[in-house]
Motif scaffolding. Structure first.
Motif, PDB file in Angstrom:
ATOM      1  N   ALA A  65       0.833  -1.207   0.000  1.00  0.00           N
ATOM      2  CA  ALA A  65       0.000   0.000   0.000  1.00  0.00           C
ATOM      3  C   ALA A  65       0.865   1.253   0.000  1.00  0.00           C
ATOM      4  N   LEU A  66       1.928   1.245   0.782  1.00  0.00           N
ATOM      5  CA  LEU A  66       2.815   2.403   0.834  1.00  0.00           C
ATOM      6  C   LEU A  66       3.553   2.590  -0.486  1.00  0.00           C
ATOM      7  N   LEU A  67       3.898   1.476  -1.154  1.00  0.00           N
ATOM      8  CA  LEU A  67       4.543   1.593  -2.461  1.00  0.00           C
ATOM      9  C   LEU A  67       3.611   2.214  -3.486  1.00  0.00           C
ATOM     10  N   SER A  68       2.319   1.910  -3.374  1.00  0.00           N
ATOM     11  CA  SER A  68       1.357   2.507  -4.311  1.00  0.00           C
ATOM     12  C   SER A  68       1.177   3.996  -4.050  1.00  0.00           C
ATOM     13  N   LEU A  69       1.607   4.444  -2.863  1.00  0.00           N
ATOM     14  CA  LEU A  69       1.538   5.869  -2.515  1.00  0.00           C
ATOM     15  C   LEU A  69       2.950   6.434  -2.399  1.00  0.00           C
ATOM     16  N   ILE A  70       3.797   6.024  -3.340  1.00  0.00           N
ATOM     17  CA  ILE A  70       5.211   6.329  -3.229  1.00  0.00           C
ATOM     18  C   ILE A  70       5.489   7.824  -3.159  1.00  0.00           C
ATOM     19  N   GLY A  71       4.725   8.605  -3.906  1.00  0.00           N
ATOM     20  CA  GLY A  71       4.916  10.058  -3.873  1.00  0.00           C
ATOM     21  C   GLY A  71       4.632  10.619  -2.498  1.00  0.00           C
ATOM     22  N   PHE A  72       3.592  10.098  -1.852  1.00  0.00           N
ATOM     23  CA  PHE A  72       3.244  10.538  -0.504  1.00  0.00           C
ATOM     24  C   PHE A  72       4.326  10.142   0.496  1.00  0.00           C
ATOM     25  N   ILE A  73       4.871   8.926   0.335  1.00  0.00           N
ATOM     26  CA  ILE A  73       5.891   8.436   1.261  1.00  0.00           C
ATOM     27  C   ILE A  73       7.161   9.276   1.163  1.00  0.00           C
ATOM     28  N   VAL A  74       7.562   9.592  -0.065  1.00  0.00           N
ATOM     29  CA  VAL A  74       8.756  10.414  -0.240  1.00  0.00           C
ATOM     30  C   VAL A  74       8.556  11.779   0.402  1.00  0.00           C
ATOM     31  N   ALA A  75       7.320  12.295   0.334  1.00  0.00           N
ATOM     32  CA  ALA A  75       7.039  13.604   0.925  1.00  0.00           C
ATOM     33  C   ALA A  75       7.126  13.578   2.448  1.00  0.00           C
ATOM     34  N   LEU A  76       7.084  12.379   3.041  1.00  0.00           N
ATOM     35  CA  LEU A  76       7.177  12.282   4.497  1.00  0.00           C
ATOM     36  C   LEU A  76       8.542  12.723   5.021  1.00  0.00           C
ATOM     37  N   THR A  77       9.532  12.805   4.118  1.00  0.00           N
ATOM     38  CA  THR A  77      10.871  13.207   4.552  1.00  0.00           C
ATOM     39  C   THR A  77      11.048  14.721   4.584  1.00  0.00           C
ATOM     40  N   ALA A  78      10.034  15.467   4.131  1.00  0.00           N
ATOM     41  CA  ALA A  78      10.121  16.931   4.167  1.00  0.00           C
ATOM     42  C   ALA A  78       9.846  17.423   5.585  1.00  0.00           C
ATOM     43  N   PRO A  79      10.678  18.342   6.110  1.00  0.00           N
ATOM     44  CA  PRO A  79      10.478  18.832   7.483  1.00  0.00           C
ATOM     45  C   PRO A  79       9.111  19.493   7.668  1.00  0.00           C
ATOM     46  N   VAL A  80       8.483  19.218   8.805  1.00  0.00           N
ATOM     47  CA  VAL A  80       7.197  19.848   9.110  1.00  0.00           C
ATOM     48  C   VAL A  80       7.347  20.901  10.208  1.00  0.00           C
ATOM     49  N   PHE A  81       8.390  20.784  11.045  1.00  0.00           N
ATOM     50  CA  PHE A  81       8.702  21.845  12.000  1.00  0.00           C
ATOM     51  C   PHE A  81      10.167  21.714  12.415  1.00  0.00           C
ATOM     52  N   ASP A  82      10.734  22.801  12.908  1.00  0.00           N
ATOM     53  CA  ASP A  82      12.153  22.844  13.250  1.00  0.00           C
ATOM     54  C   ASP A  82      12.326  23.579  14.573  1.00  0.00           C
ATOM     55  N   LEU A  83      12.995  22.926  15.525  1.00  0.00           N
ATOM     56  CA  LEU A  83      13.259  23.559  16.817  1.00  0.00           C
ATOM     57  C   LEU A  83      14.484  24.468  16.775  1.00  0.00           C
ATOM     58  N   GLY A  84      15.201  24.420  15.661  1.00  0.00           N
ATOM     59  CA  GLY A  84      16.340  25.310  15.494  1.00  0.00           C
ATOM     60  C   GLY A  84      17.593  24.884  16.226  1.00  0.00           C
ATOM     61  N   ILE A  85      17.643  23.636  16.713  1.00  0.00           N
ATOM     62  CA  ILE A  85      18.822  23.148  17.432  1.00  0.00           C
ATOM     63  C   ILE A  85      19.607  22.224  16.505  1.00  0.00           C
TER      64      ILE A  85
END
Length: 280
Positions: A65-85
């Motif tokens: 199922a995750l392979l069929s949503l490969i574009g979505f899975i790759v997007a999971l590596t994009a930062p969603v928040f940063d504590l700046g440390i």
């Protein structure tokens, strides 16, 4: 579509990527399989095999199922928040750790914490002789434990599946190759699940070793979530070394047990002869 698959079948590079990916997926599946084996052994014996099959089947379903949503899975590596440390630079000029978290990082940290909690609790159950009322305690295993076991397996399947698919994405761009490698790797897991679970169940010291592996894997997942990447080769080399040492210990214990049994049998035979011939 079929032309693309035919081209892959005649491409040596595609076959090399496929074989490498199969090996990688099998190695990555060891963690998943150890957890499923330990958890299923907490159930009544008649439920264990079915629970293992369900757990591994869910692992295959999630991966595909995750392979069929490969574009979505790759997007999971994009930062969603940063504590700046950011940690100090390492020898490669990269930060030793960072706090820019992606969804993948969050999932890995949550999965790592779950593994640490689960393994610690199981170790406590193994060393504490006092019975508890925990539904997952082997001393109190009941039929409805299967639902709790499957729920926990699903949670860890998700973590390991995302890690597995991201590894596959990093090794090849061809989804058919990824899917074929995943199917073969999970089939190997399915074939190995019963022998591994029975081996762990029959050898209590191996249970503690496997729980130690889960603790290490949980710590590595958390570290990975914080950007501290521990080479997988080091982890599996340590696991292999520990397994070899435990194998030597088991061989030593078995040899000692056979020697003790042989001495006991000889003594019993001597006693029998003395009883049969009281005048001697």
């Amino acid at each position: 579509m079929f032309d693309g698959v035919s081209a892959l079948l005649t491409d040596p590079a595609a076959w090399a990527a496929f074989l490498t990916l199969v090996v990688m997926e099998i190695v990555l599946g060891i963690d998943n399989l150890i957890f499923i084996s330990i958890l299923s052994n907490k159930l009544p014996e008649h439920q264990r095999q079915r629970t293992r099959r369900i757990g591994i089947g869910l692992a295959l379903f999630m991966r595909l199922a995750l392979l069929s949503l490969i574009g979505f899975i790759v997007a999971l590596t994009a930062p969603v928040f940063d504590l700046g440390i950011v940690g100090p630079l390492n020898g490669h000029g990269e930060p030793s750790f960072e706090t820019a978290f992606s969804w993948r990082d969050i999932i890995l940290i949550a999965g790592g914490l779950f593994l640490l909690w689960k393994a610690t609790k199981e170790i406590h159950h193994a060393v504490d002789p006092t019975p508890t009322h925990d539904v997952m305690d082997a001393k109190n295993a009941v039929i409805n434990n299967a639902g709790a076991a499957i729920l926990q397996i699903i949670m860890l399947d998700l973590v390991f599946s995302i890690d597995s698919i991201l590894t596959a994405v990093g090794m090849t761009d061809h989804v058919p190759i990824m899917m074929a490698a995943v199917v073969i790797a999970v089939t190997v897991m399915l074939l190995a699940s019963d022998p591994l679970a029975n081996f762990i169940n029959k050898n209590p010291t191996v249970v503690m070793l496997a729980l130690g592996f889960l603790l290490m894997i949980g710590a590595v997942l958390i570290a990975d979530g914080f950007g501290v990447h521990v080479p997988k080769g080091y982890i599996y080399a340590a696991m292999a070394f520990s397994a070899v040492v435990e194998g030597l210990n088991m061989a030593s214990r078995n040899s000692q047990a056979k020697k003790t049994a042989s001495i006991a049998a000889a003594q019993a035979e001597l006693n029998r002869r003395e009883t049969a011939e009281p005048g001697v």
